[in-house]
Write a protein that holds these residues in place. Structure first.
Motif, short mmCIF file in Angstrom:
data_model
loop_
_atom_site.label_atom_id
_atom_site.label_comp_id
_atom_site.label_asym_id
_atom_site.label_seq_id
_atom_site.Cartn_x
_atom_site.Cartn_y
_atom_site.Cartn_z
N LYS A 1 0.83 -1.20 0.00
CA LYS A 1 0.00 0.00 0.00
C LYS A 1 0.87 1.25 0.00
CE LYS A 1 -3.58 2.41 2.64
NZ LYS A 1 -4.47 2.36 3.83
N ARG A 2 1.91 1.26 0.81
CA ARG A 2 2.80 2.43 0.86
C ARG A 2 3.48 2.67 -0.48
NH1 ARG A 2 6.07 0.74 4.51
NH2 ARG A 2 7.86 0.24 3.18
N ARG A 3 3.89 1.61 -1.13
CA ARG A 3 4.55 1.75 -2.43
C ARG A 3 3.57 2.25 -3.49
NH1 ARG A 3 8.05 -3.90 -2.66
NH2 ARG A 3 9.58 -3.36 -1.03
N ARG A 4 2.34 1.73 -3.45
CA ARG A 4 1.33 2.20 -4.42
C ARG A 4 1.04 3.68 -4.21
NH1 ARG A 4 -1.28 -2.42 -2.67
NH2 ARG A 4 -2.94 -1.19 -1.69
N GLY A 5 1.02 4.10 -2.94
CA GLY A 5 0.73 5.50 -2.65
C GLY A 5 1.82 6.44 -3.11
N ALA A 6 3.03 5.92 -3.29
CA ALA A 6 4.15 6.76 -3.72
C ALA A 6 4.19 6.93 -5.24
CB ALA A 6 5.47 6.15 -3.24
N ARG A 7 3.34 6.21 -5.94
CA ARG A 7 3.32 6.31 -7.40
C ARG A 7 2.61 7.58 -7.85
NH1 ARG A 7 1.10 0.23 -8.76
NH2 ARG A 7 3.00 -0.94 -8.22
N HIS A 8 2.94 8.01 -9.06
CA HIS A 8 2.25 9.14 -9.65
C HIS A 8 1.08 8.61 -10.48
CE1 HIS A 8 5.39 11.86 -8.38
NE2 HIS A 8 6.31 11.09 -8.94
#
Length: 218
Positions: free
Chosen positions: A151-158
């Motif tokens: 979830k954290r990694r997905r949230g860091a995407r543009h």
């Protein structure tokens, strides 16, 4: 000329399949391995349409307003894209002795379509039947991460969230992927803990690939 090897990286959104596909490509090219890097959905005509659906740019008009296609329609589209992908890219390259590395394959269809369906376990068998002619990989590497890390990694995407970017679904997907091999008992599947330093994860992935006889030893 001997056939190339067919390799697949799998995992939930945020597991790092795209990142580690690129890293593995660089490592194998440094070994002098003839290599084709690809992905699913593919870059073919059906795959392009699927990517538009996933990003909300293509919807189905209904009396209640626009919506995404149903899970069954998505399963059919993914299966059609996969067979086209195999015919257009995967098989021709393998026959030329080129190793093919795919970011996702039919494991994703079984995981995502079964968990978004209303048919329960029967949907798994149906999706597998749709893909029964799909060539089996020589090695599939599943990248496992905890749901909160993904979830954290997905949230860091543009960019905007895609069709399957739902936290509750992604938690279920993380659990599903941990035992994905039980649905493919004849496939060679290994798991890698991807919640570690990127270089450590990449080294373990490369070791599994080299253990298969692809590339030079350490």
């Amino acid at each position: 000329m001997s056939n190339g090897r067919f390799l697949v990286l799998e995992g939930v959104d945020g597991a790092g399949t795209t990142t580690h596909t690129k890293i593995l490509v660089d490592a194998l090219k440094a070994d002098g391995i003839p290599l084709k890097s690809t992905r699913e959905p593919s870059d073919g005509p059906i795959g392009v349409m699927l990517r538009q659906i996933l990003t909300g740019r293509l919807v189905v008009p209904t009396m209640q307003g626009p919506r995404a296609p149903t899970w069954g329609t998505m399963a059919l589209l993914f299966a059609a894209d996969r067979l086209d992908h195999i015919d257009a890219e995967i098989t021709p390259n393998l026959m030329e002795g080129v190793t093919v590395l795919s970011d996702r394959y039919d494991y994703s269809s079984v995981a995502y379509q079964s968990l978004t369906s209303d048919a329960g376990g029967a949907s798994i068998e149906w999706v597998q039947e749709l893909n029964r002619h799909a060539r089996r990989p020589d090695l599939t590497i599943v990248l496992d991460v905890p749901p909160e890390v993904a979830k954290r990694r997905r949230g860091a995407r543009h960019g905007a969230p895609d069709l399957y970017d739902d936290d509750a679904l992604q938690v279920r997907l993380c659990t599903f992927y941990k035992t994905i091999e039980k649905y493919y008992p004849k496939d060679k599947i290994v798991h890698v803990n991807a919640d570690r330093d990127q270089a450590v994860v990449a080294a373990e992935i490369l070791k599994h690939v080299r253990d298969l006889g692809v590339g030079r030893g350490p």
